[in-house]
Design a protein around this motif. Structure first.
Motif, short mmCIF file in Angstrom:
data_model
loop_
_atom_site.label_atom_id
_atom_site.label_comp_id
_atom_site.label_asym_id
_atom_site.label_seq_id
_atom_site.Cartn_x
_atom_site.Cartn_y
_atom_site.Cartn_z
N SER A 1 0.84 -1.20 0.00
CA SER A 1 0.00 0.00 0.00
C SER A 1 0.88 1.26 0.00
O SER A 1 0.61 2.21 -0.75
CB SER A 1 -0.91 -0.01 1.23
OG SER A 1 -1.68 1.16 1.27
N THR B 1 -8.78 7.46 -4.36
CA THR B 1 -8.45 8.65 -3.57
C THR B 1 -7.51 9.60 -4.31
O THR B 1 -7.68 10.81 -4.24
CB THR B 1 -7.82 8.27 -2.21
OG1 THR B 1 -6.70 7.42 -2.44
CG2 THR B 1 -8.82 7.56 -1.33
N SER C 1 -7.23 -0.25 -6.18
CA SER C 1 -8.53 0.38 -6.34
C SER C 1 -8.72 1.55 -5.38
O SER C 1 -9.16 2.64 -5.78
CB SER C 1 -9.63 -0.67 -6.12
OG SER C 1 -10.90 -0.08 -6.16
N GLN C 2 -8.40 1.34 -4.10
CA GLN C 2 -8.57 2.41 -3.12
C GLN C 2 -7.62 3.57 -3.38
O GLN C 2 -8.00 4.74 -3.27
CB GLN C 2 -8.35 1.86 -1.70
CG GLN C 2 -9.49 0.98 -1.23
CD GLN C 2 -9.24 0.42 0.16
OE1 GLN C 2 -8.13 0.46 0.68
NE2 GLN C 2 -10.29 -0.12 0.77
N GLU D 1 -7.47 -4.51 -4.21
CA GLU D 1 -8.19 -3.49 -3.45
C GLU D 1 -7.28 -2.30 -3.13
O GLU D 1 -7.73 -1.15 -3.13
CB GLU D 1 -8.75 -4.09 -2.15
CG GLU D 1 -9.68 -3.15 -1.43
CD GLU D 1 -10.33 -3.78 -0.21
OE1 GLU D 1 -10.85 -3.00 0.61
OE2 GLU D 1 -10.34 -5.01 -0.08
#
Length: 198
Positions: free
Chosen positions: A27, A111, A106-107, A103
């Motif tokens: 992330s 943002t 995607s997140q 994910e």
């Protein structure tokens, strides 16, 4: 919508590597990549940072480069095709990226994507900008091997400038009638595509 992420051999190898990375580390990695994506010619990580990443992610230099390039490619494709976050996640899962990593993409895209798109709109992709167009017509009436002839040609002068320079570079291009017509038709196609985007 057709998938913008094709399952090539390179993507398969990168997906296998990405699936082994801890989701929290991944992330942070994706966040850094997307922040630097609009800066052309600038590396996302310094040599020293890449060495630390190799140790932290347990990847060799080649594997790390593949992961970084693939992640940047996926985000560039999402930007170029203006992919919705949910669609991006589905497409990534379709190429066997683990759901938690898909994910993260995607997140992050949801943002930071709109801000990235805005930055990309204002950046110039080509290193040179067209500043000036001049032209001249020439007509050759004879040459040493042929006394009577009629050979028209056009010479375009294109004044190009680098975005970081004030010096204009002149490029001269000569066309006969057929070449000029072909060039014109290609410009018409480009104009039509630009018009469809606005």
């Amino acid at each position: 919508m057709t998938s913008v992420i094709k399952e090539t051999q390179s993507i398969k190898e990168a997906v296998t590597l990405i699936n082994t990375i801890d989701v929290n580390k991944f992330s942070r990695l994706i966040s850094r990549i997307i922040q630097k994506l609009h800066l052309k010619g600038e590396r996302t990580f310094s040599e020293e940072e890449e060495q630390k990443l190799q140790a932290a992610l347990l990847l060799d230099k080649q594997a790390l480069n593949l992961v970084l390039e693939t992640a940047a490619f996926i985000l560039e494709q999402a930007a170029y095709h203006n992919v919705k976050p949910a669609s991006l996640q589905q497409q990534l899962e379709a190429v066997h990226l683990s759901p938690d990593k898909a994910e993260v993409f995607s997140q992050t895209w949801a943002t930071v994507g709109p801000e990235l798109l805005e930055r990309l709109k204002h950046s110039i992709f080509a290193p040179r900008k067209l500043e000036y167009v001049g032209w001249q017509l020439n007509l050759q009436m004879a040459q040493s091997s042929q006394a009577r002839m009629k050979a028209p040609s056009a010479v375009l002068q294109l004044g190009l400038r680098n975005e970081d320079s004030e010096v204009q570079e002149n490029v001269f291009v000569e066309f006969n009638h057929e070449e000029l017509l072909d060039f014109y038709n290609k410009l018409e196609i480009v104009q039509g595509q630009l018009d469809s985007l606005t």
